[in-house]
Enzyme design. Structure first.
Site, mmCIF file in Angstrom:
data_model
loop_
_atom_site.group_PDB
_atom_site.id
_atom_site.type_symbol
_atom_site.label_atom_id
_atom_site.label_comp_id
_atom_site.label_asym_id
_atom_site.label_seq_id
_atom_site.Cartn_x
_atom_site.Cartn_y
_atom_site.Cartn_z
ATOM 1 C CB SER A 12 -16.510 92.300 146.883
ATOM 2 O OG SER A 12 -17.180 91.261 147.563
ATOM 3 C CG HIS A 67 -17.666 94.931 150.551
ATOM 4 N ND1 HIS A 67 -18.331 95.929 151.226
ATOM 5 C CD2 HIS A 67 -18.598 93.992 150.244
ATOM 6 C CE1 HIS A 67 -19.616 95.624 151.310
ATOM 7 N NE2 HIS A 67 -19.799 94.447 150.726
ATOM 8 C CG ASP A 95 -20.209 90.722 150.434
ATOM 9 O OD1 ASP A 95 -20.825 91.669 150.949
ATOM 10 O OD2 ASP A 95 -19.731 90.768 149.284
ATOM 11 C CG MET A 131 -23.101 85.998 151.946
ATOM 12 S SD MET A 131 -23.153 85.468 150.216
ATOM 13 C CE MET A 131 -22.584 86.955 149.388
ATOM 14 C CG HIS A 168 -22.528 93.693 153.344
ATOM 15 N ND1 HIS A 168 -22.736 93.736 151.975
ATOM 16 C CD2 HIS A 168 -23.767 93.731 153.903
ATOM 17 C CE1 HIS A 168 -24.031 93.803 151.736
ATOM 18 N NE2 HIS A 168 -24.680 93.790 152.893
ATOM 19 C CG MET A 190 -24.919 90.167 152.868
ATOM 20 S SD MET A 190 -24.677 89.533 151.194
ATOM 21 C CE MET A 190 -24.051 90.985 150.359
ATOM 22 C CG MET A 229 -27.575 95.255 148.996
ATOM 23 S SD MET A 229 -25.826 94.776 148.918
ATOM 24 C CE MET A 229 -25.881 93.426 147.733
ATOM 25 C CG ASP A 253 -22.115 95.146 147.579
ATOM 26 O OD1 ASP A 253 -21.608 94.617 146.592
ATOM 27 O OD2 ASP A 253 -22.200 94.592 148.698
#
Length: 216
Positions: A8, A33, A35, A37, A66, A68, A137, A175
């Site tokens: 990540s 990965h 993320d 956000m 991903h 979020m 998650m 994750d």
């Protein structure tokens, strides 16, 4: 079946990002990965298209994006332009999940659905046949470095049983808080992909850390 490792980027040293990417390129990792956000769906802000565009130019690993974020359909086309292997949206953030899955797949990209620790895996069973990747998650989303929530192992087992019952090939990604100490248990529960942030990027030797996770 061999486990896949997805480091990540959230835990990387952004002051030496190119070096971090080169290390991953030389590793046994399969995916990177990412993320994204928004400070609304989760209580943190990470990075967006500008950073991912820069990373994509040098990264040899498949991208695993991903989202979020609230109302992710607004941004799926933007992230699809990087041609990731997967784009995952949160079940909790999608008003019309079936439509969001179809939208991701319309770009020729694997559709992923992430669920928070409190969300039952059964919420996905009716659309499971359309999902390429379920991201369970195992921490509450928003921050790296959290401890693995043990009860998520039962969720992995339940999801694996349902995938088998429906004769599907949906992958299970886990994750949050994955370490060398719990990777074997996560794999035994039915995971296909381990997302690892701090346990890779904060390790003395990330290459060895990835190899150890891979061999769990």
């Amino acid at each position: 079946m061999s486990i896949e490792i997805a480091p990540s980027l959230l835990a990387a040293n952004f002051g030496a990002l190119n070096q971090e990417i080169e290390t991953l390129n030389a590793s046994k990792a399969s995916l990177l990965h990412l993320d994204v956000m928004d400070g609304s769906f989760v209580p943190n802000i990470s990075f967006g298209p500008v950073v991912i565009e820069a990373v994509a130019k040098n990264c040899k690993l498949d991208l695993d994006i991903h989202l979020m974020i609230e109302d992710p359909d607004r941004y799926i086309a933007d992230y699809a332009s990087f041609k990731p292997k997967y784009i995952s949206v949160h079940e909790e953030a999608c008003r019309h999940l079936d439509r969001s899955i179809d939208y991701i797949k319309s770009f020729g990209i694997g559709a992923g659905v992430a669920i928070n620790p409190h969300t039952p895996v059964a919420n996905l069973f009716t659309v499971l046949h359309k999902i390429d990747l379920v991201c369970i998650m195992s921490v509450n989303p928003g921050f790296g470095g959290q401890k693995f929530i043990p009860y998520t192992l039962k969720k992995i087992e339940a999801l694996r049983a349902e995938i088998k019952a429906q004769c599907l090939h949906t992958k299970i990604e886990v994750d949050g808080g994955v370490t060398e100490g719990n990777a074997a248990a996560v794999k035994a529960a039915g995971a296909d992909i381990l997302v690892a942030g701090s346990s890779v990027f904060k390790a003395e030797n990330p290459l060895i850390a990835i190899e150890n996770l891979h061999g769990a």
